[in-house]
Design a protein around this motif. Structure first.
Motif, mmCIF file in Angstrom:
data_model
loop_
_atom_site.group_PDB
_atom_site.id
_atom_site.type_symbol
_atom_site.label_atom_id
_atom_site.label_comp_id
_atom_site.label_asym_id
_atom_site.label_seq_id
_atom_site.Cartn_x
_atom_site.Cartn_y
_atom_site.Cartn_z
ATOM 1 N N GLU A 279 0.814 -1.215 0.000
ATOM 2 C CA GLU A 279 0.000 0.000 0.000
ATOM 3 C C GLU A 279 0.851 1.270 0.000
ATOM 4 N N ASP A 280 2.145 1.154 0.322
ATOM 5 C CA ASP A 280 3.013 2.327 0.345
ATOM 6 C C ASP A 280 3.626 2.630 -1.011
ATOM 7 N N LEU A 281 3.455 1.751 -1.978
ATOM 8 C CA LEU A 281 4.137 1.917 -3.256
ATOM 9 C C LEU A 281 3.390 2.798 -4.239
ATOM 10 N N SER A 282 2.150 3.139 -3.960
ATOM 11 C CA SER A 282 1.366 4.013 -4.836
ATOM 12 C C SER A 282 1.298 3.456 -6.256
ATOM 13 N N LEU A 283 1.038 2.165 -6.356
ATOM 14 C CA LEU A 283 0.887 1.527 -7.657
ATOM 15 C C LEU A 283 -0.588 1.424 -8.020
ATOM 16 N N PRO A 441 7.260 14.400 -15.059
ATOM 17 C CA PRO A 441 7.108 13.076 -14.422
ATOM 18 C C PRO A 441 5.657 12.637 -14.313
ATOM 19 N N GLU A 442 4.735 13.589 -14.078
ATOM 20 C CA GLU A 442 3.323 13.214 -13.972
ATOM 21 C C GLU A 442 2.712 12.866 -15.313
ATOM 22 N N HIS A 443 3.460 13.108 -16.420
ATOM 23 C CA HIS A 443 3.003 12.740 -17.756
ATOM 24 C C HIS A 443 3.546 11.378 -18.193
ATOM 25 N N ILE A 444 4.294 10.705 -17.332
ATOM 26 C CA ILE A 444 4.834 9.384 -17.649
ATOM 27 C C ILE A 444 3.932 8.322 -17.043
ATOM 28 N N ILE A 445 3.455 7.412 -17.871
ATOM 29 C CA ILE A 445 2.597 6.311 -17.431
ATOM 30 C C ILE A 445 3.354 5.014 -17.715
ATOM 31 N N LYS A 466 5.918 11.073 -8.747
ATOM 32 C CA LYS A 466 4.849 11.574 -9.603
ATOM 33 C C LYS A 466 4.593 10.694 -10.819
ATOM 34 N N VAL A 467 5.492 9.749 -11.102
ATOM 35 C CA VAL A 467 5.314 8.850 -12.241
ATOM 36 C C VAL A 467 4.195 7.858 -11.914
ATOM 37 N N ASN A 468 3.292 7.662 -12.848
ATOM 38 C CA ASN A 468 2.195 6.706 -12.673
ATOM 39 C C ASN A 468 2.650 5.320 -13.119
#
Length: 512
Positions: A279-283, A441-445, A466-468
């Motif tokens: 749950e800490d990995l934000s995946l 970074p927020e534009h990388i999926i 910020k990377v998804n």
């Protein structure tokens, strides 16, 4: 794209270098090692060598000798000052064609652009270099894209004349040559390569070249660290290459082992890193439906036929790509239905969208990507492990235009495709490459089949929060082993890590 000339492979003996007559050339050999730290930030710049000297002194030849002498080195850019002649007016073009324009004065060169492009390459960013035609005496409209150099050799008659350029050099060379030999070389070059006549060459030499050499070029040698003879310079080249190798060794960075099993190593603050909780990995993890578990059962089985494996890989890549579309921006749009009724829905509003595969296992996601986004460009990166220490090496870059140009990259959304994130070394380098190009970074999926919770994903998430990251499944552990299959402290072979239970070598299973 740059001209990429292979001069060796990571697991093979380097082959002899074959040069093209073109300048501004990217030479790729052993591959570029990491230039960043565990926090994702750049820790080393490219090593820049400035090479000045008179016209025909042998600057380009010295640059090529350095590359030959270095042998199995990371990627190198030979950057020529000739590309940075200013854009000419019609009046200046008329003078140029009449051999009456002074191309050898410092004012004829766009020094700020030269310094800007060199600064970008030194800072591990991409740069778009102007292309100059000596036939038309004018810049061409399409620039040349360069990226990924660990060593930059910047050569030109005024390479040491400008203070802004000198600040960027880590080593400054001046090539000294007899004036008669320089003139003979210039005549031969301009006749064979630039279509000039001898009378025009001599007139230009006496009117512009020789005075510029005496007034600007020769005085700049006082800024040089090393004076290199224009011929019979083997000893000088060996000394220069020894210095470059030592500086590169000082900049080397190795942390793949720390990424592979991060909980066994201390963080920069000295505190032991605990095993990460899921749950800490934000995946973003696909819902674990019975259908998905059935697909994974087939993919994990060593007895599955290759036909079944390819079919279900393509099916899973399509499912996960559909799920990943949620991270693109959408705006409202009202349309008219076939029943003549108004309907307000959503439409994708990203200005630019592309995909980038991390070869070769990332190619297993290409077909699913194409099924979901059939009309967007798809590029590739080749990141392989060093045969000696397992660190990632950047060997090949082929990115879409919307990423190669920084003003477009800032508005581009990128689907980064790789089959799995184990140690995270290749994923780390791939993300860093996109950031170097200006992608937000927020534009990388990042789309992947499988992530190892006990591997490098925790380091990756701390460096790039910020990377998804979208994955179809999570395995718990990474198992350490040796490339030859042996185990234990006394075993031989390069250290490797495998995800457990894992999917095996997806690229081999998919393509072979």
């Amino acid at each position: 794209m740059p001209d990429e000339i292979p001069i060796g492979q990571p697991n093979r003996t380097p082959t002899p270098i074959s040069f093209q007559p073109k300048k501004n050339t990217l030479l790729v050999s052993h591959g570029r090692p990491p230039w960043y730290g565990e926090d994702g930030h750049r820790i080393s710049d490219a090593f820049v060598v400035g090479i000045a000297g008179g016209s025909g002194s042998g600057k380009t030849h010295v640059a090529r000798q350095i590359v030959r002498s270095l042998g199995s080195i990371p990627s190198v850019v030979i950057l020529s000052q000739d590309s940075f002649y200013k854009h000419h007016t019609p009046e200046e073009l008329a003078l140029a064609h009449a051999s009456a324009f002074d191309f050898d004065h410092p004012d004829s060169i766009d020094m700020p652009m030269f310094a800007k492009c060199l600064s970008e390459l030194k800072g591990c960013q991409q740069s778009n270099i102007p292309v100059y035609s000596f036939t038309t005496h004018q810049r061409l409209e399409e620039p040349k894209y360069l990226y990924g150099a660990a060593i930059i050799l910047a050569e030109g008659i005024m390479a040491l004349q400008d203070p802004g350029l000198r600040e960027l050099y880590d080593l400054k060379l001046f090539v000294q040559c007899d004036s008669d030999l320089m003139l003979a070389r210039r005549i031969k070059r301009d006749v064979e390569e630039r279509g000039r006549d001898v009378d025009g060459i001599l007139e230009q030499y006496l009117r512009f070249v020789k005075p510029a050499y005496d007034n600007y070029v020769l005085p700049s040698q006082r800024h040089a660290d090393i004076i290199v003879p224009g011929s019979n310079n083997t000893v000088a080249i060996d000394l220069i290459c020894t210095h470059i190798r030592r500086k590169l060794q000082e900049q080397s960075n190795s942390f793949r082992q720390k990424m592979a099993i991060p909980h066994l190593y201390a963080s920069p603050s000295g505190i032991m890193i605990p095993e990460c909780r899921l749950e800490d990995l934000s995946l973003t993890i696909l819902p674990q439906t019975r259908q998905l578990k059935g697909i994974f059962t087939i993919l994990r089985s060593r007895t599955s036929s290759r036909q079944d494996f390819i079919f279900f890989v393509d099916r899973l890549s399509t499912v996960i790509m559909e799920y990943a579309l949620q991270y693109l921006p959408y705006s409202s749009r009202t349309v008219t239905t076939p029943m003549e009724a108004a309907f307000t829905g959503k439409v994708m509003s990203a200005k630019y969208v592309c995909g980038v595969s991390v070869l070769r296992s990332g190619g297993a996601l290409d077909r699913g990507f194409r099924r979901v986004l059939h009309d967007v460009p798809l590029g590739s990166l080749l990141v392989q492990s060093n045969s000696s220490d397992g660190e990632p090496l950047l060997l090949h870059v082929m990115l879409p235009v919307c990423v190669r140009k920084r003003h477009m990259a800032e508005e581009t959304w990128v689907f980064l495709l790789d089959a799995q994130i184990g140690t995270g070394a290749a994923a780390f380098m791939a993300i860093r490459i996109l950031l170097d190009h200006g992608v937000k970074p927020e534009h990388i999926i990042f789309v992947t089949f499988l992530v190892a919770r006990g591997g490098g994903i925790s380091v990756l998430r701390r460096a790039f929060p910020k990377v998804n990251i979208v994955t179809a499944g999570v395995d718990d552990t990474m198992q350490e082993g040796r490339l030859d299959g042996s185990q234990g402290e006394g075993s031989s072979g390069r250290q490797v890590w495998a995800m457990m239970p894992g999917l095996g070598q997806i690229g081999d299973r998919y393509y072979l």
